[in-house]
Enzyme design. Sequence first.
Site, mmCIF file in Angstrom:
data_model
loop_
_atom_site.group_PDB
_atom_site.id
_atom_site.type_symbol
_atom_site.label_atom_id
_atom_site.label_comp_id
_atom_site.label_asym_id
_atom_site.label_seq_id
_atom_site.Cartn_x
_atom_site.Cartn_y
_atom_site.Cartn_z
ATOM 1 N N ARG A 32 -17.699 8.787 -12.726
ATOM 2 C CA ARG A 32 -16.605 9.767 -12.856
ATOM 3 C C ARG A 32 -16.901 10.737 -14.002
ATOM 4 O O ARG A 32 -16.676 11.930 -13.886
ATOM 5 C CB ARG A 32 -15.271 9.066 -13.128
ATOM 6 N N GLU A 176 -6.663 -7.270 -2.793
ATOM 7 C CA GLU A 176 -7.188 -5.996 -2.284
ATOM 8 C C GLU A 176 -8.379 -6.175 -1.338
ATOM 9 O O GLU A 176 -9.526 -6.229 -1.775
ATOM 10 C CB GLU A 176 -7.611 -5.092 -3.452
ATOM 11 N N LYS A 218 -2.945 -4.879 -1.461
ATOM 12 C CA LYS A 218 -3.484 -3.526 -1.688
ATOM 13 C C LYS A 218 -4.523 -3.225 -0.611
ATOM 14 O O LYS A 218 -5.706 -3.528 -0.779
ATOM 15 C CB LYS A 218 -4.102 -3.447 -3.086
ATOM 16 N N SER A 260 -6.538 4.607 -2.539
ATOM 17 C CA SER A 260 -6.777 5.928 -1.942
ATOM 18 C C SER A 260 -8.147 5.989 -1.278
ATOM 19 O O SER A 260 -8.325 6.723 -0.297
ATOM 20 C CB SER A 260 -6.583 7.051 -2.961
ATOM 21 N N GLY A 261 -9.134 5.260 -1.812
ATOM 22 C CA GLY A 261 -10.390 5.056 -1.091
ATOM 23 C C GLY A 261 -11.228 6.277 -0.772
ATOM 24 O O GLY A 261 -11.954 6.258 0.213
ATOM 25 N N GLY A 262 -11.096 7.330 -1.569
ATOM 26 C CA GLY A 262 -11.946 8.498 -1.319
ATOM 27 C C GLY A 262 -11.273 9.590 -0.501
ATOM 28 O O GLY A 262 -11.880 10.616 -0.201
ATOM 29 N N ARG A 291 -8.646 7.286 -7.822
ATOM 30 C CA ARG A 291 -9.080 8.679 -7.709
ATOM 31 C C ARG A 291 -7.959 9.642 -7.359
ATOM 32 O O ARG A 291 -7.885 10.745 -7.911
ATOM 33 C CB ARG A 291 -10.207 8.779 -6.671
HETATM 34 P P1 13P Z 1 -9.049 4.377 -5.365
HETATM 35 O O1 13P Z 1 -7.601 4.745 -5.190
HETATM 36 O O2 13P Z 1 -9.852 5.425 -6.085
HETATM 37 O O3 13P Z 1 -9.679 3.901 -4.086
HETATM 38 O O4 13P Z 1 -9.099 3.144 -6.373
HETATM 39 C C1 13P Z 1 -8.189 2.140 -6.237
HETATM 40 C C2 13P Z 1 -8.781 0.875 -6.711
HETATM 41 O O5 13P Z 1 -8.252 0.233 -7.577
HETATM 42 C C3 13P Z 1 -10.003 0.401 -6.054
HETATM 43 O O6 13P Z 1 -10.237 -0.930 -6.419
#
Ligand code: 13P
Length: 339
Positions: A32, A176, A218, A260-262, A291
Amino acid sequence: MAHDLEQTAKALVAEGKGILAADESDGTIKKRFDSIGVESTEDNRRAYRELLFRTEGAEEFISGVILFDETIRQSAGDGTPFPKLLESRGVIPGIKVDKGAKPLANAEGETITEGLDGLRDRLNEYRELGARFTKWRATYSIGSGLPSEYCVWVNAHALARYAALSQEAGLVPIVEPEVLMDGDHSIERSFEVTSRVQHAVFTELRDQRVEPEGMLLKPNMVLAGYDSGGEASPDEVAKWTLKCLSRHVPAAVPGIVFLSGGQTDETATANLNAMNASGPHPWQLSFSYGRALQAPALKAWGGKAESVEDAQKAYYRRAKFNGAARTGSYAPDMETAGV
Ligand code: 13P
């Protein structure tokens, strides 16, 4: 104890609020920072996290923050430990406790998340340091013949072992399982794989006696692969994601906090909004974005002390819009209006 877990889980998905994931590991935060040309030193990481945690008013929309091991031990410029700073603003501190996804033996292209050895002791230490909830992330790739049942079940088993230990330590586990959206798969294929993954996760959670009332899920949203050549609309994403969740997630789970995953920050907000607009649902539908909450703030900051205020404004905006998406009251034209 069970009552405390339930209270914390509910507080994390309180109306209009969601979670900031600020738990980037050393490797991820370096990526990042590379993107904005800032060196990833301990002090730059500390300064950047302090900027986020001190954003005035963010607590209206942010219920909790997930920290990384280094961050939970750091302090703000005035010496206040980060967990104390968050608590003083009514924000619940949490901690990422997995040790990352590593290659899975005998399974080319697949991973298993490590970190179970010694976890009981680490959890007790994190609780002492102020954490009230935890996170463990497993990842699954979609490809030809992937994910294998082997990968799906070993990760589900590890997620449940982590969740059980976390509840034992009086910490709410955020479970998650992330199906990655890289690739050219269709949204139907994403639905099929996410369904298999969630089925395995909730089977293991039940077998390992995890209390659904004292945890949060999650998950990924069900999307078309990023290289599929067509982004599904928010209504379509909502339809497939809700179909999957309603089949696999017990109503006793108080909340689902998406990663959010990208996705772009605006898409992640619009998709969450579409899901809440079609409610009510058995669980709170909220966010735990990394992100999608931080991208504009990171860019505005660029490592410069004089840009801290602009970065905080950018972070506040995303927190506010996602807060609106919690009740289905977000509209894309808010993006161009002043906040
Ligand atoms: P993102 O929302 O950027 O995918 O990150 C969330 C997260 O905690 C991934 O483990």
